[in-house]
Design an enzyme around this catalytic site. Structure first.
Site, PDB file in Angstrom:
ATOM      1  N   ASP A 115       0.871  -1.177   0.000  1.00 28.49           N
ATOM      2  CA  ASP A 115       0.000   0.000   0.000  1.00 28.49           C
ATOM      3  C   ASP A 115       0.908   1.228   0.000  1.00 28.49           C
ATOM      4  O   ASP A 115       1.810   1.328   0.834  1.00 28.49           O
ATOM      5  CB  ASP A 115      -0.883  -0.017   1.260  1.00 28.49           C
ATOM      6  CG  ASP A 115      -2.277   0.553   1.028  1.00 28.49           C
ATOM      7  OD1 ASP A 115      -3.259  -0.144   1.343  1.00 28.49           O
ATOM      8  OD2 ASP A 115      -2.352   1.683   0.512  1.00 28.49           O
ATOM      9  N   ASP A 146      -2.955   4.866  -2.149  1.00 26.65           N
ATOM     10  CA  ASP A 146      -3.964   5.478  -1.298  1.00 26.65           C
ATOM     11  C   ASP A 146      -4.315   6.884  -1.793  1.00 26.65           C
ATOM     12  O   ASP A 146      -3.433   7.695  -2.071  1.00 26.65           O
ATOM     13  CB  ASP A 146      -3.405   5.559   0.130  1.00 26.65           C
ATOM     14  CG  ASP A 146      -4.464   5.817   1.171  1.00 26.65           C
ATOM     15  OD1 ASP A 146      -4.377   6.846   1.858  1.00 26.65           O
ATOM     16  OD2 ASP A 146      -5.385   4.985   1.271  1.00 26.65           O
ATOM     17  N   GLU A 160      -6.413   4.229  -5.626  1.00 20.17           N
ATOM     18  CA  GLU A 160      -7.682   4.436  -4.919  1.00 20.17           C
ATOM     19  C   GLU A 160      -8.111   5.877  -5.185  1.00 20.17           C
ATOM     20  O   GLU A 160      -7.346   6.801  -4.920  1.00 20.17           O
ATOM     21  CB  GLU A 160      -7.549   4.197  -3.419  1.00 20.17           C
ATOM     22  CG  GLU A 160      -8.882   4.323  -2.688  1.00 20.17           C
ATOM     23  CD  GLU A 160      -8.757   4.812  -1.258  1.00 20.17           C
ATOM     24  OE1 GLU A 160      -9.668   4.520  -0.467  1.00 20.17           O
ATOM     25  OE2 GLU A 160      -7.743   5.475  -0.931  1.00 20.17           O
ATOM     26  N   HIS A 218     -11.116  -2.631   3.577  1.00 24.64           N
ATOM     27  CA  HIS A 218     -11.010  -2.306   5.008  1.00 24.64           C
ATOM     28  C   HIS A 218     -11.762  -1.031   5.366  1.00 24.64           C
ATOM     29  O   HIS A 218     -11.824  -0.655   6.535  1.00 24.64           O
ATOM     30  CB  HIS A 218      -9.524  -2.133   5.370  1.00 24.64           C
ATOM     31  CG  HIS A 218      -8.894  -1.029   4.613  1.00 24.64           C
ATOM     32  ND1 HIS A 218      -8.709  -1.076   3.236  1.00 24.64           N
ATOM     33  CD2 HIS A 218      -8.474   0.185   4.993  1.00 24.64           C
ATOM     34  CE1 HIS A 218      -8.184   0.061   2.824  1.00 24.64           C
ATOM     35  NE2 HIS A 218      -8.027   0.846   3.875  1.00 24.64           N
ATOM     36  N   ASP A 219     -12.354  -0.365   4.365  1.00 25.28           N
ATOM     37  CA  ASP A 219     -13.134   0.867   4.593  1.00 25.28           C
ATOM     38  C   ASP A 219     -14.629   0.654   4.392  1.00 25.28           C
ATOM     39  O   ASP A 219     -15.412   1.585   4.621  1.00 25.28           O
ATOM     40  CB  ASP A 219     -12.689   1.960   3.616  1.00 25.28           C
ATOM     41  CG  ASP A 219     -11.285   2.468   3.860  1.00 25.28           C
ATOM     42  OD1 ASP A 219     -10.653   2.945   2.894  1.00 25.28           O
ATOM     43  OD2 ASP A 219     -10.807   2.370   5.012  1.00 25.28           O
TER      44      ASP A 219
HETATM   45  O1  TEU Z   1      -9.365   5.852   2.171  1.00 25.23           O
HETATM   46  C1  TEU Z   1      -9.775   7.012   1.550  1.00 25.23           C
HETATM   47  C2  TEU Z   1     -11.217   7.129   1.594  1.00 25.23           C
HETATM   48  O2  TEU Z   1     -11.844   7.482   0.690  1.00 25.23           O
HETATM   49  C3  TEU Z   1     -11.835   6.694   2.822  1.00 25.23           C
HETATM   50  O3  TEU Z   1     -11.376   7.407   3.851  1.00 25.23           O
HETATM   51  C4  TEU Z   1     -13.286   6.886   2.766  1.00 25.23           C
HETATM   52  O4  TEU Z   1     -13.609   8.181   2.598  1.00 25.23           O
HETATM   53  C5  TEU Z   1     -13.873   6.455   3.998  1.00 25.23           C
HETATM   54  O5  TEU Z   1     -13.244   5.393   4.506  1.00 25.23           O
HETATM   55  C6  TEU Z   1     -15.248   6.058   3.682  1.00 25.23           C
HETATM   56  O6  TEU Z   1     -15.802   5.858   4.859  1.00 25.23           O
HETATM   57  C7  TEU Z   1      -7.974   5.646   2.238  1.00 25.23           C
HETATM   58  C8  TEU Z   1      -7.716   4.376   3.026  1.00 25.23           C
HETATM   59  O7  TEU Z   1      -8.302   3.300   2.357  1.00 25.23           O
HETATM   60  C9  TEU Z   1      -8.315   4.589   4.402  1.00 25.23           C
HETATM   61  O8  TEU Z   1      -8.243   3.425   5.183  1.00 25.23           O
HETATM   62  C10 TEU Z   1      -7.560   5.712   5.084  1.00 25.23           C
HETATM   63  O9  TEU Z   1      -8.180   5.990   6.305  1.00 25.23           O
HETATM   64  C11 TEU Z   1      -7.569   6.959   4.207  1.00 25.23           C
HETATM   65  O10 TEU Z   1      -7.299   6.715   2.840  1.00 25.23           O
HETATM   66  C12 TEU Z   1      -6.481   7.903   4.655  1.00 25.23           C
HETATM   67  O11 TEU Z   1      -5.241   7.332   4.385  1.00 25.23           O
END
Ligand code: TEU
Length: 566
Positions: free
Chosen positions: A101, A209, A268, A340-341
């Protein structure tokens, strides 16, 4: 396969590991690299081709590793560089690849770069981050004095005041995740050098990310005020900013272009459009191989993720259909329900009770038969579900905890806030992997950093692997199909029954071979009309023992793949 452009990741399936929650080898209650090493057999049995590791770098873990303080080392809680080298070798020995990542929109505030940048307005690395004085005519620290009105993704303002200099620094995420200033060439050079260092070490690529946030409009304009304020939506100034494509092209030239296509990259990109998706993934432009777009995972959001709405299947079909059509002739789609989000899809759009296995396998069939590269998130292959937290104390995720604090702080009823958060919070995806029905689901011999879902006694890897009718074996069959069928990888996509409220139907066609894919998103039998020309086609795959969709209709949560040639 003659005449069709093919890159190795086009017929690959990627498995995402969230190291904190996968497997703990030393009993500290937190997953680690040696825990992953001990479970590679599970991935091999599933048949996946690529392992994506969420961050394992040194980090104060403010956002579970998405806040990096040293990009060239492994955090001791996860293990050592030697452990990771061993994992890279072990993954390769099994014919799989490993991508890391890449979190370079921001660093941790504990990163030496930021420590130096913060040390003084005249520091050499001051402009490695976004520092600005208070808004003209306003005193530092007064609400509204922030340089822009942007809201952070984790609630509150996107600017933090530094008492030492009286200036603010930008953080689109937590205040401990200051944004890097990619306008500064030295920042970019450092990032590319770090990426090359990992690729030279054997890593096969990166999941990047929020890589569509690295270019900001240098004028830093305010955004439209959100709701009753006071903060605004600054996304127009930082989503696919003015130099985003330029930076990603430069990265490709500096890091990937000379590596003979052995690498894989996926960016992403919250809020990315189909048009930008085409530009970012057009091989002729030398940018990325794939992007993660968010339209389909926002389809059940009302005013936002904390205002969840029931799924309207036609909306889901419409957005995925648009991306299939939009990248049909150029670029390439990534395919995902979970990460994971995101909450667990079987709880979100399936039925995680009576029809858990049937609905989980239906959802998998629909996703994996689209055109693009599928991503499986740990536990998805077991049909793991959302978790029923009853108090904020059980939550670990900064996004959820900040939202709760901010909402309750604005006078909202705590119980109502928890109820609204339940279906969408990120910890739903982060409860420990459920390996078997022994204590803590065999995730750890210690105390898990986050509660194990109590349903591990029935939903776990050992039980699934022992049951041919399980979610696990259905994923294995889907992955095997992708590895053995060119029409699954390259076939043209065409949506069918677009207006049907409960049935997802589409075809894939390559030459004389066609597939019809059907999925029932309801607990009722759904008659199928308008596909009579598929009568007599062979059943290639189904999640029921005796499917007969065109005559008997689709059974509750049933998925069927029909095949015909000619
Ligand atoms: O996620 C970016 C993102 O879009 C998410 O934060 C999203 O808005 C949110 O989770 C939706 O609920 C990336 C990573 O995948 C995330 O785990 C990190 O928290 C974030 O970036 C910051 O690095």
């Amino acid at each position: 396969m003659s005449g069709v452009e093919t890159r190795w990741w086009r017929d690959a399936v990627v498995y995402q590991i969230y190291p904190r929650s996968f497997a703990d080898s030393d009993g500290d209650g937190i997953g680690d690299v040696r825990g992953i090493l001990a479970h590679l057999g599970h991935l091999e049995a599933l048949g996946i081709d690529v392992v994506w590791l969420s961050p394992i770098y040194r980090s104060p873990q403010d956002d579970n590793g998405y806040d990096v303080s040293d990009y060239r080392d492994v955090d001791p809680m996860f293990g050592t560089l030697a452990d990771l080298d061993e994992l890279i070798a072990a993954v390769h020995d099994r014919g799989m690849k490993l991508v890391l990542d890449l979190v370079v929109n921001h660093t941790s505030d504990a990163h030496p770069w930021f420590m130096e940048s913060r040390s003084s307005p005249s520091a050499a690395k001051r402009d490695w981050y976004w520092w600005r004085p208070p808004r003209a005519g306003m005193a530092a620290g007064v609400p509204g004095a922030e340089p822009t009105n942007w809201r952070s993704f984790f609630s509150g303002p996107a600017w933090e005041l530094d008492d030492v200099s009286g200036e603010y620094y930008l953080h689109l995420f937590s205040r401990r995740q200051p944004d890097l200033n990619w306008e500064q060439p030295a920042v970019r050079a450092e990032v590319y050098s770090m990426m090359s260092w990992w690729l030279d070490r054997g890593v096969d690529g990166f999941r990047m990310d929020v890589i569509n946030m690295i270019s900001k409009d240098p004028d830093l304009p305010d955004g439209p005020v959100l709701g009753s304020g006071p903060y605004g939506d600054g996304s127009r100034a930082y989503l696919v900013g003015p130099r985003n494509h330029e930076f990603v092209q430069e990265m490709h030239r500096e890091v990937f272009a000379h590596r003979d296509g052995r690498t894989m990259t996926v960016g992403e990109m919250p809020g990315v459009s189909i048009e930008d998706g085409r530009l970012f993934t057009d091989p002729a432009r030398g940018e990325l191989d794939m992007v993660f777009q968010f339209e389909h995972v926002d389809v059940d959001h009302g005013s936002g993720k904390w205002d969840p709405r029931p799924l309207e299947l036609r909306d889901l079909k419409a957005t995925l259909g648009r991306w299939q059509a939009g990248l049909a002739d150029v670029g390439w789609n990534s395919l995902y329900w979970c990460n994971h989000d995101q909450p667990r899809v079987v709880s979100r759009w399936g039925d995680d009770g009576e029809h858990r296995i049937r609905s989980a396998t239906m959802l998998a069939t629909i996703l994996h038969l689209h055109r693009g590269t599928p991503y499986v998130y740990q536990g998805e292959e077991l049909g793991m579900t959302n978790v029923a937290f009853t108090s904020i104390e059980e939550f670990r995720d900064i996004e959820a905890r900040n939202h709760y604090a901010s909402a309750v702080g604005r006078g909202h009823d705590p119980a109502a806030v928890l109820t609204a958060m339940a279906p969408m919070h990120r910890d739903n995806a982060r409860t420990p992997m459920q390996w078997d029905d022994s204590p803590h689901a065999a995730f750890t011999t210690g105390t898990p950093w986050i509660a194990v879902n109590p349903n591990f006694t029935t939903i776990n890897g050992a039980a699934a692997r022992a049951d041919e009718a399980s979610v696990f074996h259905h994923y294995r069959r889907l992955i095997d199909l992708r590895h053995t069928s060119d029409v699954v990888v390259h076939g043209d996509f065409e949506m069918r029954l677009a207006d049907h409220p409960d049935v997802y139907a589409f075809t894939r066609t390559l030459g004389r071979e066609s597939l019809l894919v059907l999925g029932n998103f309801s607990a009722a039998v759904q008659p199928i009309d308008g596909l009579e020309d598929w009568a007599g086609a062979d059943v290639l795959l189904a999640n029921t023992p005796a499917p007969d969709p065109l005559r008997a209709g689709l059974a509750p949560w049933e998925a069927v793949v029909l095949r015909r040639v000619g």
